[in-house]
Design an enzyme around this catalytic site. Structure first.
Site, PDB file in Angstrom:
ATOM      1  N   ASP A 295      10.029 -26.524 -19.420  1.00 45.58           N
ATOM      2  CA  ASP A 295      11.354 -26.547 -20.051  1.00 45.58           C
ATOM      3  C   ASP A 295      11.981 -25.155 -20.070  1.00 45.58           C
ATOM      4  OD1 ASP A 295      13.506 -27.709 -21.265  1.00 45.58           O
ATOM      5  OD2 ASP A 295      12.604 -27.824 -23.256  1.00 45.58           O
TER       6      ASP A 295
ATOM      7  N   HIS B  45      16.673 -24.368 -12.007  1.00 43.67           N
ATOM      8  CA  HIS B  45      15.759 -25.395 -11.487  1.00 43.67           C
ATOM      9  C   HIS B  45      15.082 -24.895 -10.207  1.00 43.67           C
ATOM     10  CE1 HIS B  45      17.056 -28.090 -14.532  1.00 43.67           C
ATOM     11  NE2 HIS B  45      18.280 -28.244 -14.076  1.00 43.67           N
TER      12      HIS B  45
ATOM     13  N   ASN C 241      16.837 -37.821 -18.725  1.00 39.24           N
ATOM     14  CA  ASN C 241      17.549 -36.775 -17.978  1.00 39.24           C
ATOM     15  C   ASN C 241      18.688 -37.315 -17.103  1.00 39.24           C
ATOM     16  OD1 ASN C 241      14.536 -34.746 -17.538  1.00 39.24           O
ATOM     17  ND2 ASN C 241      16.157 -34.538 -19.056  1.00 39.24           N
ATOM     18  N   TRP C 242      18.740 -38.652 -16.891  1.00 38.36           N
ATOM     19  CA  TRP C 242      19.873 -39.244 -16.153  1.00 38.36           C
ATOM     20  C   TRP C 242      21.174 -39.021 -16.908  1.00 38.36           C
ATOM     21  CZ3 TRP C 242      18.870 -40.389 -11.335  1.00 38.36           C
ATOM     22  CH2 TRP C 242      17.598 -40.865 -10.972  1.00 38.36           C
TER      23      TRP C 242
ATOM     24  N   ASN D  50      14.730 -24.182 -17.853  1.00 34.66           N
ATOM     25  CA  ASN D  50      15.374 -23.764 -16.593  1.00 34.66           C
ATOM     26  C   ASN D  50      16.863 -23.477 -16.803  1.00 34.66           C
ATOM     27  OD1 ASN D  50      12.954 -24.284 -15.373  1.00 34.66           O
ATOM     28  ND2 ASN D  50      13.612 -26.156 -14.330  1.00 34.66           N
TER      29      ASN D  50
ATOM     30  N   TRP E 145      17.460 -20.265 -18.722  1.00 35.69           N
ATOM     31  CA  TRP E 145      17.115 -19.106 -17.875  1.00 35.69           C
ATOM     32  C   TRP E 145      18.324 -18.740 -17.010  1.00 35.69           C
ATOM     33  CZ3 TRP E 145      16.959 -17.966 -12.691  1.00 35.69           C
ATOM     34  CH2 TRP E 145      16.182 -16.862 -12.306  1.00 35.69           C
TER      35      TRP E 145
HETATM   36  C1  IPE Z   1      11.777 -32.634 -21.252  1.00 34.74           C
HETATM   37  O1  IPE Z   1      12.723 -31.626 -21.323  1.00 34.74           O
HETATM   38  C2  IPE Z   1      11.762 -33.254 -19.891  1.00 34.74           C
HETATM   39  C3  IPE Z   1      11.369 -32.393 -18.783  1.00 34.74           C
HETATM   40  C4  IPE Z   1      10.913 -31.158 -18.861  1.00 34.74           C
HETATM   41  C5  IPE Z   1      11.480 -32.984 -17.483  1.00 34.74           C
HETATM   42  P1  IPE Z   1      14.191 -31.893 -21.892  1.00 34.74           P
HETATM   43  O2  IPE Z   1      14.901 -30.598 -21.816  1.00 34.74           O
HETATM   44  O3  IPE Z   1      14.812 -33.039 -21.204  1.00 34.74           O
HETATM   45  O4  IPE Z   1      13.901 -32.297 -23.407  1.00 34.74           O
HETATM   46  P2  IPE Z   1      14.811 -32.171 -24.715  1.00 34.74           P
HETATM   47  O5  IPE Z   1      16.129 -32.804 -24.390  1.00 34.74           O
HETATM   48  O6  IPE Z   1      14.976 -30.709 -25.014  1.00 34.74           O
HETATM   49  O7  IPE Z   1      14.042 -32.867 -25.785  1.00 34.74           O
HETATM   50  C1  IPE Z   2      13.641 -28.339 -17.695  1.00 35.70           C
HETATM   51  O1  IPE Z   2      14.627 -27.400 -17.952  1.00 35.70           O
HETATM   52  C2  IPE Z   2      13.871 -29.114 -16.418  1.00 35.70           C
HETATM   53  C3  IPE Z   2      14.338 -30.506 -16.601  1.00 35.70           C
HETATM   54  C4  IPE Z   2      14.444 -31.131 -17.733  1.00 35.70           C
HETATM   55  C5  IPE Z   2      14.675 -31.238 -15.387  1.00 35.70           C
HETATM   56  P1  IPE Z   2      15.999 -27.791 -18.644  1.00 35.70           P
HETATM   57  O2  IPE Z   2      16.974 -28.184 -17.602  1.00 35.70           O
HETATM   58  O3  IPE Z   2      15.770 -28.796 -19.725  1.00 35.70           O
HETATM   59  O4  IPE Z   2      16.438 -26.392 -19.289  1.00 35.70           O
HETATM   60  P2  IPE Z   2      17.055 -26.163 -20.725  1.00 35.70           P
HETATM   61  O5  IPE Z   2      16.131 -26.787 -21.719  1.00 35.70           O
HETATM   62  O6  IPE Z   2      18.397 -26.812 -20.730  1.00 35.70           O
HETATM   63  O7  IPE Z   2      17.123 -24.684 -20.861  1.00 35.70           O
HETATM   64 MG    MG Z   3      15.301 -28.661 -21.679  1.00 30.18          MG
END
Ligand code: IPE
Ligand code: IPE
Ligand code: MG
Length: 233
Positions: free
Chosen positions: A16, A33, A64-65, A18, A21
């Site tokens: 988590d 990513h 995530n969709w 990305n 960052w």
């Molecule tokens: C969890 O991270 C899912 C993945 C790392 C793929 P999210 O960023 O989607 O989770 P929440 O929304 O902070 O709980």
């Molecule tokens: C994790 O990083 C990757 C996925 C969930 C696909 P995020 O995209 O959730 O990054 P933040 O949490 O928004 O910083």
């Molecule tokens: Mg996240």
């Protein structure tokens, strides 16, 4: 590495941070990513060196969709690119690639890469690298229940129930690592994490290094796992 006694059999990772960052650098989220994808190989390497048999990573959740279409599309393209590129490395290092989640709902392009990757590494056995894709812990339980209802089962034991999960042979995670400072499970392996040790770090996934992984392992080794029992009276 010689201090690494008591090696966990299964380490699960919620990669988590990305997006944050990238934001901190004034870049679009997709750069985060891309950079995050680069860290995965390093973590596979150090996990294998440490003797870990199962490494699982949460790559994309069913929730995530709900992100903007451009971000979802970018993640999907990165996934295809990543899987295709990494398969030779995995074969060379005797690492079996597996996926868990509602794979059949994914775009055709990804399904093809998933099948190819699983097939190409099917005989590898030094380590299992599991990618959770379109995964949710609740969905995994519901999918299992629906399958057993279809089979006409009326009653089931915990042991038998596990056979209906996406990867029945996978042991429960001993250690869960979550980066980026969030301290929650976000629908990762709900059933399997009943007795998992949790390790949280503020480090964002694109900054997560081999050293940080080893730090998590050392921390795990200092934990006393009790499983509800009394160990010393
Ligand atoms: C969890 O991270 C899912 C993945 C790392 C793929 P999210 O960023 O989607 O989770 P929440 O929304 O902070 O709980
Ligand atoms: C994790 O990083 C990757 C996925 C969930 C696909 P995020 O995209 O959730 O990054 P933040 O949490 O928004 O910083
Ligand atoms: Mg996240």
């Amino acid at each position: 590495m010689e201090n690494l006694y008591r090696i966990p059999e299964h380490v699960a990772v919620i990669m988590d941070g990305n997006g944050r960052w990238a934001k901190r650098r004034g870049l679009p989220r997709v750069y985060g990513h891309r950079e995050g994808a680069k860290r995965v190989e390093e973590i596979i390497e150090v996990a294998k060196e440490a003797g870990i048999k199962w490494l699982s990573v949460f790559a994309f959740s069913t929730e995530n969709w709900g992100r903007p279409k451009e971000e979802v599309d970018a993640i999907m393209s990165l996934l295809v690119e990543y899987i295709n590129k990494k398969v030779p490395y995995l074969v060379e290092n005797d690492i079996r690639l597996r996926f868990m989640g509602r794979i059949e709902e994914l775009p055709e392009m990804i399904k093809a890469s998933v099948k190819e990757g699983e097939k190409a590494t099917a005989n590898c056995s030094s380590m299992n690298f599991v990618v959770a894709l379109n995964y949710s812990g609740k969905a995994e339980i519901i999918d299992a229940v629906n399958r057993l209802l279809k089979e006409g089962k009326k009653e089931i034991s915990e042991e038998e129930f596990k056979n209906y999960f996406y990867i029945p042979q996978m042991p429960d995670p001993d250690l869960l690592i979550r980066t980026s400072g969030e301290e929650r499970i976000s629908n990762f392996m709900l059933w399997q994490m009943a007795y998992t040790e949790f390790y949280f770090t503020e480090t964002l996934w694109p900054d997560f290094s081999r050293e940080e992984f080893l730090k998590a392992l050392y921390e795990y080794q200092s934990r006393e796992r009790r499983f509800g029992k009394v160990l010393s009276i």
